[in-house]
Design a protein around this motif. Structure first.
Motif, PDB file in Angstrom:
ATOM      1  N   UNK A   1      -8.393   7.333   2.586  1.00 40.56           N
ATOM      2  CA  UNK A   1      -8.682   6.668   1.317  1.00 40.56           C
ATOM      3  C   UNK A   1      -9.230   7.669   0.305  1.00 40.56           C
ATOM      4  N   UNK A   2     -10.148   8.515   0.757  1.00 44.64           N
ATOM      5  CA  UNK A   2     -10.726   9.500  -0.158  1.00 44.64           C
ATOM      6  C   UNK A   2      -9.680  10.499  -0.648  1.00 44.64           C
TER       7      UNK A   2
ATOM      8  N   UNK B   1      -2.812   5.166   5.074  1.00 46.96           N
ATOM      9  CA  UNK B   1      -3.496   3.874   4.941  1.00 46.96           C
ATOM     10  C   UNK B   1      -2.573   2.738   5.361  1.00 46.96           C
ATOM     11  N   UNK B   2      -1.323   2.764   4.926  1.00 44.67           N
ATOM     12  CA  UNK B   2      -0.379   1.698   5.282  1.00 44.67           C
ATOM     13  C   UNK B   2      -0.117   1.681   6.783  1.00 44.67           C
TER      14      UNK B   2
ATOM     15  N   UNK C   1       3.309   7.381  -5.794  1.00 38.72           N
ATOM     16  CA  UNK C   1       4.458   7.568  -6.706  1.00 38.72           C
ATOM     17  C   UNK C   1       5.662   8.211  -6.027  1.00 38.72           C
ATOM     18  N   UNK C   2       5.435   9.045  -5.017  1.00 40.56           N
ATOM     19  CA  UNK C   2       6.549   9.692  -4.323  1.00 40.56           C
ATOM     20  C   UNK C   2       7.401   8.661  -3.592  1.00 40.56           C
ATOM     21  N   UNK C   3       6.777   7.605  -3.063  1.00 43.06           N
ATOM     22  CA  UNK C   3       7.506   6.592  -2.314  1.00 43.06           C
ATOM     23  C   UNK C   3       8.262   5.619  -3.211  1.00 43.06           C
TER      24      UNK C   3
ATOM     25  N   UNK D   1       0.842  -1.208   0.000  1.00 47.35           N
ATOM     26  CA  UNK D   1       0.000   0.000   0.000  1.00 47.35           C
ATOM     27  C   UNK D   1       0.872   1.252   0.000  1.00 47.35           C
ATOM     28  N   UNK D   2       1.939   1.207   0.777  1.00 46.13           N
ATOM     29  CA  UNK D   2       2.863   2.347   0.866  1.00 46.13           C
ATOM     30  C   UNK D   2       3.448   2.689  -0.498  1.00 46.13           C
TER      31      UNK D   2
END
Length: 321
Positions: free
Chosen positions: A277-278, A285-286, A31-33, A26-27
């Motif tokens: 989530x929204x 979330x992770x 895209x930044x991660x 999820x993490x």
């Protein structure tokens, strides 16, 4: 016993690895991660796990706040709601189950059985707004939204409002205490419906089985009072069977609580995760997945320890393995 302990420890490690892998997946949706995992997707997994072991959950990209501090703010209200619902469930579920078993031949016992079956099938996300609407139009004091009235302020000490409110040093402290419990009652009653009915059916079925045994029938013919049969045979042989069901019930209550927090405006982790989530905040979330998973693992471990202490047959099973 050592082999059984090592086997359970090994299974726990596998669960933690799977949980961390799901959280890392999820993490990496952000895209930044993804720049931290170049050139391979799994390159940053060990760095991610190392950060988790150090208690560094990162920051939220929607505000830049520490995720650890945010979770310590939103998790206690959810746990407070879940524990309150479980307490209510045991306070009502055990007596209803006993009454349903002792009076299973008349209309009272059949009514308890019917209501418990109906309560298991009613979705809380449907009944929550209905009860809130009924309480509001009837002008009940419990028709409150949120954890406390915004006019009052409680200094966070433990994060649990029902505990921190007793440390309020104000002339109107009694009014604050009353307000906190007024906000807690309605969501607690809604959440307690399913576990109450579940405990009622478990206790009723087990009690009916025990009452059908010859040693109980012999005690009845000897003129033993009901309370003596209840304490000597029924409760001792019924309550230990409910304990292994606690992790499942708490997990179910936690999931339902996360669904209805938006209805009651409860500032818990479920409402926070839905907002994440929204907003596509994959960091939040992770981190939420990790925290909820760890909570369920801890509850399951504590339940196994309690079962090991109370159930002698379980002890024998540990040594036999």
């Amino acid at each position: 016993m050592l082999y059984s302990f090592l086997r359970r420890l090994f299974l726990l490690l596998i669960i933690l690895v799977i949980l961390s892998a799901v959280s890392y997946t999820i993490f990496m949706r952000d895209p930044i991660n993804q720049v931290f995992a170049e050139p391979y997707f799994y390159s940053g997994y060990f760095t991610y796990v190392d950060s988790l072991l150090k208690g560094d959950l990162g920051i939220t990209y929607n505000g830049g706040d520490s995720l650890l501090m945010l979770i310590l703010t939103v998790l206690p209200p959810t746990l407070e709601l879940c524990f309150a619902a479980m307490i209510v469930a045991f306070l009502f579920g055990v007596p209803f189950g006993l009454l349903g078993a002792f009076f299973n031949k008349n209309i009272f016992g059949k009514a308890i059985n019917a209501v418990s079956s109906l309560g298991l099938s009613v979705p809380v996300f449907w009944i929550a707004p209905i009860l809130l609407y009924v309480a509001a139009i009837q002008h009940w004091q419990i028709s409150a939204v949120g954890q406390i009235n915004l006019l009052y302020e409680i200094k966070p000490i433990t994060g649990f409002a029902t505990i921190d409110v007793w440390f309020v040093d104000e002339p109107y402290r009694t009014k604050v205490i009353q307000n906190v419990f007024q906000h807690l009652i309605l969501p607690t009653l809604v959440l307690a419906i399913t576990p109450t009915m579940e405990i009622t059916k478990l206790i009723q079925q087990r009690t009916e089985y025990i009452l059908a045994q010859n040693y109980v029938k012999l005690s009845i013919t000897r003129g033993w009072p009901i309370w003596r049969i209840l304490t000597k045979y029924v409760l001792r042989n019924s309550l230990p069977l409910v304990i292994p069901q606690i992790p499942r019930l708490i997990t179910f209550v936690l999931a339902q609580g996360m669904l209805i927090e938006g209805v009651f405006g409860w500032p818990g982790i479920g409402r926070w995760l839905i907002d994440a989530v929204s907003q596509q905040d994959y960091n939040s979330i992770s981190a939420g997945v990790i925290v909820i998973g760890l909570f369920i693992i801890v509850i399951n471990a504590l339940t196994e320890i309690l079962t090991f202490i109370l159930d002698p047959f379980n002890k024998k099973g540990w040594y036999a393995r």
